[in-house]
Scaffold this motif. Structure first.
Motif, mmCIF file in Angstrom:
data_model
loop_
_atom_site.group_PDB
_atom_site.id
_atom_site.type_symbol
_atom_site.label_atom_id
_atom_site.label_comp_id
_atom_site.label_asym_id
_atom_site.label_seq_id
_atom_site.Cartn_x
_atom_site.Cartn_y
_atom_site.Cartn_z
ATOM 1 N N MET A 157 40.967 35.990 106.079
ATOM 2 C CA MET A 157 41.242 36.319 104.683
ATOM 3 C C MET A 157 41.001 37.781 104.346
ATOM 4 S SD MET A 157 39.877 33.051 102.504
ATOM 5 C CE MET A 157 40.660 31.445 102.629
ATOM 6 N N GLN A 158 40.314 38.502 105.201
ATOM 7 C CA GLN A 158 39.978 39.890 104.893
ATOM 8 C C GLN A 158 41.253 40.728 104.701
ATOM 9 O OE1 GLN A 158 36.800 40.776 104.269
ATOM 10 N NE2 GLN A 158 36.321 38.630 104.711
ATOM 11 N N GLY A 159 41.316 41.409 103.552
ATOM 12 C CA GLY A 159 42.433 42.297 103.278
ATOM 13 C C GLY A 159 43.701 41.627 102.783
ATOM 14 N N GLN A 160 43.666 40.309 102.621
ATOM 15 C CA GLN A 160 44.861 39.606 102.155
ATOM 16 C C GLN A 160 45.023 39.754 100.644
ATOM 17 O OE1 GLN A 160 46.906 38.347 104.333
ATOM 18 N NE2 GLN A 160 45.594 38.288 106.146
ATOM 19 N N ASP A 161 46.271 39.635 100.187
ATOM 20 C CA ASP A 161 46.556 39.683 98.749
ATOM 21 C C ASP A 161 46.698 38.288 98.153
ATOM 22 O OD1 ASP A 161 46.818 42.596 98.439
ATOM 23 O OD2 ASP A 161 48.567 42.367 99.740
ATOM 24 N N LEU A 162 47.059 37.330 98.979
ATOM 25 C CA LEU A 162 47.388 35.998 98.460
ATOM 26 C C LEU A 162 47.254 34.972 99.572
ATOM 27 C CD1 LEU A 162 50.349 35.129 96.152
ATOM 28 C CD2 LEU A 162 50.169 33.937 98.337
ATOM 29 N N ILE A 163 46.842 33.757 99.202
ATOM 30 C CA ILE A 163 46.726 32.649 100.151
ATOM 31 C C ILE A 163 47.701 31.554 99.739
ATOM 32 C CG2 ILE A 163 45.166 31.012 101.260
ATOM 33 C CD1 ILE A 163 44.268 33.948 101.509
ATOM 34 N N TYR A 164 48.489 31.090 100.695
ATOM 35 C CA TYR A 164 49.293 29.884 100.481
ATOM 36 C C TYR A 164 48.741 28.800 101.390
ATOM 37 C CZ TYR A 164 52.887 26.376 101.045
ATOM 38 O OH TYR A 164 53.539 25.173 101.136
ATOM 39 N N ALA A 165 48.307 27.699 100.794
ATOM 40 C CA ALA A 165 47.699 26.597 101.543
ATOM 41 C C ALA A 165 48.689 25.454 101.667
ATOM 42 C CB ALA A 165 46.429 26.121 100.853
ATOM 43 N N ASN A 166 49.193 25.266 102.869
ATOM 44 C CA ASN A 166 50.156 24.207 103.197
ATOM 45 C C ASN A 166 49.411 23.116 103.988
ATOM 46 O OD1 ASN A 166 53.407 23.893 103.431
ATOM 47 N ND2 ASN A 166 52.448 23.088 105.272
ATOM 48 N N LEU A 167 48.419 22.521 103.348
ATOM 49 C CA LEU A 167 47.490 21.628 104.038
ATOM 50 C C LEU A 167 47.736 20.168 103.670
ATOM 51 C CD1 LEU A 167 44.290 23.799 103.435
ATOM 52 C CD2 LEU A 167 45.687 23.705 105.510
ATOM 53 N N THR B 215 33.928 34.348 99.448
ATOM 54 C CA THR B 215 33.289 35.276 100.375
ATOM 55 C C THR B 215 34.153 36.503 100.616
ATOM 56 O OG1 THR B 215 32.157 33.437 101.478
ATOM 57 C CG2 THR B 215 32.315 35.513 102.693
ATOM 58 N N ALA B 216 35.466 36.287 100.714
ATOM 59 C CA ALA B 216 36.402 37.392 100.971
ATOM 60 C C ALA B 216 36.825 38.113 99.700
ATOM 61 C CB ALA B 216 37.637 36.858 101.693
ATOM 62 N N ASN B 217 36.313 37.655 98.550
ATOM 63 C CA ASN B 217 36.621 38.275 97.255
ATOM 64 C C ASN B 217 38.116 38.240 96.946
ATOM 65 O OD1 ASN B 217 35.825 39.497 94.824
ATOM 66 N ND2 ASN B 217 36.205 41.562 95.623
ATOM 67 N N LEU B 218 38.716 37.067 97.164
ATOM 68 C CA LEU B 218 40.131 36.857 96.857
ATOM 69 C C LEU B 218 40.251 35.873 95.696
ATOM 70 C CD1 LEU B 218 41.619 36.454 100.459
ATOM 71 C CD2 LEU B 218 41.501 38.525 99.056
ATOM 72 N N SER B 219 41.364 35.951 94.973
ATOM 73 C CA SER B 219 41.503 35.087 93.802
ATOM 74 C C SER B 219 42.822 34.332 93.712
ATOM 75 C CB SER B 219 41.331 35.902 92.515
ATOM 76 O OG SER B 219 42.339 36.898 92.410
ATOM 77 N N ARG B 220 43.890 34.795 94.392
ATOM 78 C CA ARG B 220 45.210 34.187 94.181
ATOM 79 C C ARG B 220 45.497 33.141 95.254
ATOM 80 N NH1 ARG B 220 48.544 31.678 91.991
ATOM 81 N NH2 ARG B 220 50.603 32.366 91.265
ATOM 82 N N LEU B 221 45.684 31.899 94.804
ATOM 83 C CA LEU B 221 45.904 30.768 95.703
ATOM 84 C C LEU B 221 47.099 29.957 95.238
ATOM 85 C CD1 LEU B 221 44.962 28.776 97.980
ATOM 86 C CD2 LEU B 221 43.557 27.665 96.216
ATOM 87 N N ILE B 222 48.006 29.659 96.162
ATOM 88 C CA ILE B 222 49.079 28.693 95.926
ATOM 89 C C ILE B 222 48.770 27.476 96.789
ATOM 90 C CG2 ILE B 222 51.554 28.240 96.068
ATOM 91 C CD1 ILE B 222 51.963 31.300 95.821
ATOM 92 N N TRP B 223 48.716 26.316 96.166
ATOM 93 C CA TRP B 223 48.239 25.095 96.823
ATOM 94 C C TRP B 223 49.291 24.007 96.676
ATOM 95 C CZ3 TRP B 223 43.732 23.871 99.478
ATOM 96 C CH2 TRP B 223 43.436 22.515 99.642
ATOM 97 N N ILE B 224 49.789 23.485 97.772
ATOM 98 C CA ILE B 224 50.798 22.425 97.688
ATOM 99 C C ILE B 224 50.114 21.070 97.630
ATOM 100 C CG2 ILE B 224 51.230 22.041 100.154
ATOM 101 C CD1 ILE B 224 54.312 22.123 99.265
ATOM 102 N N SER B 225 50.631 20.221 96.751
ATOM 103 C CA SER B 225 50.053 18.895 96.551
ATOM 104 C C SER B 225 51.183 17.865 96.599
ATOM 105 C CB SER B 225 49.291 18.869 95.218
ATOM 106 O OG SER B 225 48.579 17.666 95.067
ATOM 107 N N ALA B 226 51.196 16.923 95.685
ATOM 108 C CA ALA B 226 52.212 15.869 95.694
ATOM 109 C C ALA B 226 52.483 15.403 94.275
ATOM 110 C CB ALA B 226 51.755 14.686 96.553
ATOM 111 N N ASN B 227 53.685 14.905 94.035
ATOM 112 C CA ASN B 227 53.959 14.301 92.726
ATOM 113 C C ASN B 227 53.167 13.003 92.595
ATOM 114 O OD1 ASN B 227 57.230 12.620 93.096
ATOM 115 N ND2 ASN B 227 55.479 12.552 94.452
ATOM 116 N N GLY B 228 52.701 12.748 91.377
ATOM 117 C CA GLY B 228 51.971 11.512 91.110
ATOM 118 C C GLY B 228 50.470 11.630 91.065
ATOM 119 N N ILE B 229 49.923 12.824 91.296
ATOM 120 C CA ILE B 229 48.452 12.947 91.351
ATOM 121 C C ILE B 229 47.800 12.751 89.994
ATOM 122 C CG2 ILE B 229 48.444 14.404 93.418
ATOM 123 C CD1 ILE B 229 47.931 16.808 91.561
ATOM 124 N N TYR B 230 48.557 12.881 88.906
ATOM 125 C CA TYR B 230 48.013 12.663 87.563
ATOM 126 C C TYR B 230 48.543 11.364 86.952
ATOM 127 C CZ TYR B 230 47.492 17.763 88.068
ATOM 128 O OH TYR B 230 47.211 19.028 88.524
#
Length: 215
Positions: free
Chosen positions: A67-77, A95-110
Motif C-alpha cells: 500500500m505504500q505510495g498508492q493513491d487508491l485501493i480497489y478490493a476485488n475480494l 497504517t499506510a495513511n490511505l483513505s480511498r477504497l473501492i469495495w465490491i460487494s453484492a446486490n441484496g446485502i440490505y
C-alpha cells in the motif's frame, strides 16, 4: 502518475479493469493476489505493473508494504471471511495513511431487492450474501472514503449498459455484464472524487424479472 493497488487481482472483474487501466499511460498498478500465476500474462508483464503474492488476512506486513505510495485501493475480494478481510484491509490502509477504497460487494446485502428476484437472490447466495453484508458493514463503519459496489448477477455480454441505484433505493434489474461493472469501476478509479461514502447498486436496464435471463 496515479498509483492503484488491486486486491484479489486475478478475479474476472479485476482482470477487465486492469486491461482498461492499461490503456491509460498515467496509471501504474500493483496487483496483489494469492495465486499470481492466475494473472493474465499480457497484464502482469507490462512495465507499469508490479505483482505481489500475498493474502490480505495472513500477510498483513506484505499488505501494508504494497500500500505504500498508492493513491487508491480497489478490493476485488470474496470468501466466507469477508468481514475479517475488510478489517485487515482497513487496518493496513490506516497504517499506510490511505483513505480511498473501492469495495465490491453484492446486490441484496440490505434486503433492498423487492419481489421474486429478491427471494431468488437470497436463496441462491445463501451464506455468501451474509459474508458480503458483513464485509460491507465493516467498510461503512470505517472513516475511509469508500465506495461500495453492489452488482446484479454477472453476464458475459460484450456490452456496456448499466444503471445505478443508491443505498435506500430499491435495486433495479437482475443482471449486468462484467464489462459494464469493470467500466464503471474504472471510471471511479480515474475520477476518485465520485461516489465517496456511497453504496451503489449496478444493473443492466430493462432486466427486471424473477431471475437473470441466463437462469
Amino acid at each position: 502518475m496515479k498509483k492503484v493497488l488491486i486486491l484479489g487481482a486475478s478475479g474476472s472483474i479485476a482482470t477487465l479493469i486492469e486491461r482498461q487501466l492499461l490503456d491509460n499511460p498515467e496509471i501504474q498498478m500493483t496487483l496483489l493476489a494469492r495465486h499470481p500465476e492466475r494473472l493474465a500474462a499480457d497484464i502482469h508483464q507490462d512495465s507499469r505493473v508490479k505483482v505481489v503474492m500475498a493474502d490480505v488476512v495472513k500477510d498483513q506486513a506484505q499488505l501494508v508494504a504494497a500500500m505504500q505510495g498508492q493513491d487508491l485501493i480497489y478490493a476485488n475480494l470474496y470468501g466466507a471471511n469477508l468481514k475479517q478481510q475488510a478489517q485487515h484491509v482497513i487496518a493496513a490502509m490506516d497504517t499506510a495513511n490511505l483513505s480511498r477504497l473501492i469495495w465490491i460487494s453484492a446486490n441484496g446485502i440490505y434486503n433492498e431487492i423487492p419481489g421474486k428476484y429478491g427471494r431468488w437472490n437470497a436463496e441462491m447466495l445463501g451464506s455468501t450474501l451474509d459474508a458480503y453484508a458483513a464485509g460491507a458493514k465493516v467498510v461503512e463503519s470505517s472513516h475511509l472514503d469508500y465506495t461500495i459496489i453492489r452488482p446484479a448477477w454477472f453476464s458475459d455480454k460484450n456490452t456496456v449498459s448499466y444503471e445505478l441505484t443508491q443505498k435506500g433505493q430499491a435495486f433495479k434489474g437482475t443482471e449486468v455484464s462484467r464489462q459494464s461493472v469493470a467500466t464503471y469501476i474504472s471510471s471511479l478509479i480515474l475520477d476518485p472524487d465520485q461516489g465517496i461514502k456511497q453504496s451503489i447498486g449496478i444493473s443492466e436496464p430493462n432486466t427486471a424479472g424473477a431471475k437473470p435471463s441466463f437462469y
